[in-house]
Design an enzyme around this catalytic site. Sequence first.
Site, mmCIF file in Angstrom:
data_model
loop_
_atom_site.group_PDB
_atom_site.id
_atom_site.type_symbol
_atom_site.label_atom_id
_atom_site.label_comp_id
_atom_site.label_asym_id
_atom_site.label_seq_id
_atom_site.Cartn_x
_atom_site.Cartn_y
_atom_site.Cartn_z
ATOM 1 N N HIS A 198 32.283 47.155 38.946
ATOM 2 C CA HIS A 198 30.388 47.041 39.920
ATOM 3 C C HIS A 198 29.741 48.062 39.960
ATOM 4 O O HIS A 198 29.128 47.621 40.912
ATOM 5 C CB HIS A 198 32.286 47.504 41.157
ATOM 6 C CG HIS A 198 33.568 46.751 41.240
ATOM 7 N ND1 HIS A 198 33.195 44.992 41.245
ATOM 8 C CD2 HIS A 198 34.765 46.621 41.270
ATOM 9 C CE1 HIS A 198 34.390 44.270 41.534
ATOM 10 N NE2 HIS A 198 35.058 44.886 41.230
ATOM 11 N N HIS A 247 38.296 40.681 38.503
ATOM 12 C CA HIS A 247 36.972 40.675 39.836
ATOM 13 C C HIS A 247 36.117 40.496 39.210
ATOM 14 O O HIS A 247 35.865 40.892 37.801
ATOM 15 C CB HIS A 247 37.236 42.250 40.066
ATOM 16 C CG HIS A 247 38.480 41.994 40.798
ATOM 17 N ND1 HIS A 247 39.468 43.038 40.892
ATOM 18 C CD2 HIS A 247 38.679 42.126 42.174
ATOM 19 C CE1 HIS A 247 40.423 43.598 41.450
ATOM 20 N NE2 HIS A 247 39.670 42.494 42.346
ATOM 21 N N ASP A 283 38.368 40.448 33.547
ATOM 22 C CA ASP A 283 39.260 41.912 34.772
ATOM 23 C C ASP A 283 39.654 40.438 35.810
ATOM 24 O O ASP A 283 38.427 39.840 36.066
ATOM 25 C CB ASP A 283 38.026 42.772 35.426
ATOM 26 C CG ASP A 283 38.233 43.114 37.024
ATOM 27 O OD1 ASP A 283 38.936 45.048 36.183
ATOM 28 O OD2 ASP A 283 38.734 42.575 37.528
ATOM 29 N N ASP A 286 44.023 43.816 36.041
ATOM 30 C CA ASP A 286 44.476 43.423 37.614
ATOM 31 C C ASP A 286 44.539 41.943 37.642
ATOM 32 O O ASP A 286 45.323 41.551 38.377
ATOM 33 C CB ASP A 286 43.796 43.811 38.117
ATOM 34 C CG ASP A 286 41.680 43.750 38.055
ATOM 35 O OD1 ASP A 286 41.933 43.287 37.319
ATOM 36 O OD2 ASP A 286 41.618 44.503 38.178
HETATM 37 ZN ZN LIG Z 1 39.489 44.189 39.257
#
Ligand SMILES: [Zn+2]
Length: 371
Positions: A175, A213, A211, A301
């Site tokens: 991120h 996200h 991932d 995740d």
């Molecule tokens: Zn994540």
Amino acid sequence: MTAPGITGLPAVWSEDCLRHDPAGEVWLGVWEPGTEVPERARVLLEALTQAGASVTGARRHDPDALLAVHDDELVDHLATIWAQWEAGGYERDYGRRRVVPYVFPTPGLLGGLPLRSPAATHGRAGRFCYDTMTLVGPGSWEAIRAAADAALTAADLVAAGQRVAYALCRPPGHHTTKSAYGGSCYLNNAAIAAAALRRAGAERVAVIDIDAHHGNGTQAIFYDRPDVYYGSLHVDPGAGWFPHYAGYADERGRGAGTGANRNLPLAPGTSDDDWLAAVDMLVNEVRGRGTDVVVVSLGVDAAAADPESPLQVSPAGYRRAGELIGPLGPVVAVQEGGYDLPSLGGLVVATLGGIVTGARDAGAATTSPWP
Ligand SMILES: [Zn+2]
């Protein structure tokens, strides 16, 4: 689960990765326990050791390797902000036991004015951080630096001819952009590894981000570049999920980088079949473009048990994703998210086992693949 087959796989880490303790996160104005905890690294280390991985220490790298993808001001901020917070008495006098920003220099605030460095430490705290969840405390910088070193050491191993290497990075990284951190990430370990592989002679690098996200930081870092492809499948930000402002299907790169970015947003509740179809699409695109080496942003995740996403992927699905990616070329797998402590280790071992199996079945060479 079937035999994972990661005996002897290099798993790079550092004890220092345990030193970052954000002590929770401020989410929607309330201090909560948080899920990006040091125990994650302990659980992963235990699972990898049990599965026969060859645990090896991260080697300290030159700061140049960080500055290849990050502004020096961001790196300097992360290295020094805790000491400034402590010296300012924020914890001692005001009970603020972690660095938490409260004002953010958004483009709308500045209205074109130059970005200044605020005199107050609490004013500066938001200069490089874009959320309130990503806290800095004692030991954070040592862990942040160690995670980057783990990714760089794994990249070194692959550049030297190792077919697959894994970096147990904590905190995670995808991120973080060139100059802004958030989402429990501080330095972008996967991007740092990708840039190091370019410097080591790989002409084309593909980052595949599994991932749950969107890796908005990695996308932003390479958005204008044709030499580092970024492909991600993730829960749809348009359905209300972090990082909210990026990760949409129409983000395809810019300028010379147009076409070298691919986002596959998935509906909440997506399970193995559709998730693997998206992995397969990214793998096929990378195969079509050609790549010398793959960096996998290995977040687990998306698993059904994980508290941080609504995706419903099984351990067998993660293993299959590894099998699809493994034949593409040498792989540097970099740990990203994954927060369900009881299942975290098994998911990562399953994915790595899939990568190793996929590579072996493809009859992959074990020597350095680029000239
Ligand atoms: Zn994540």
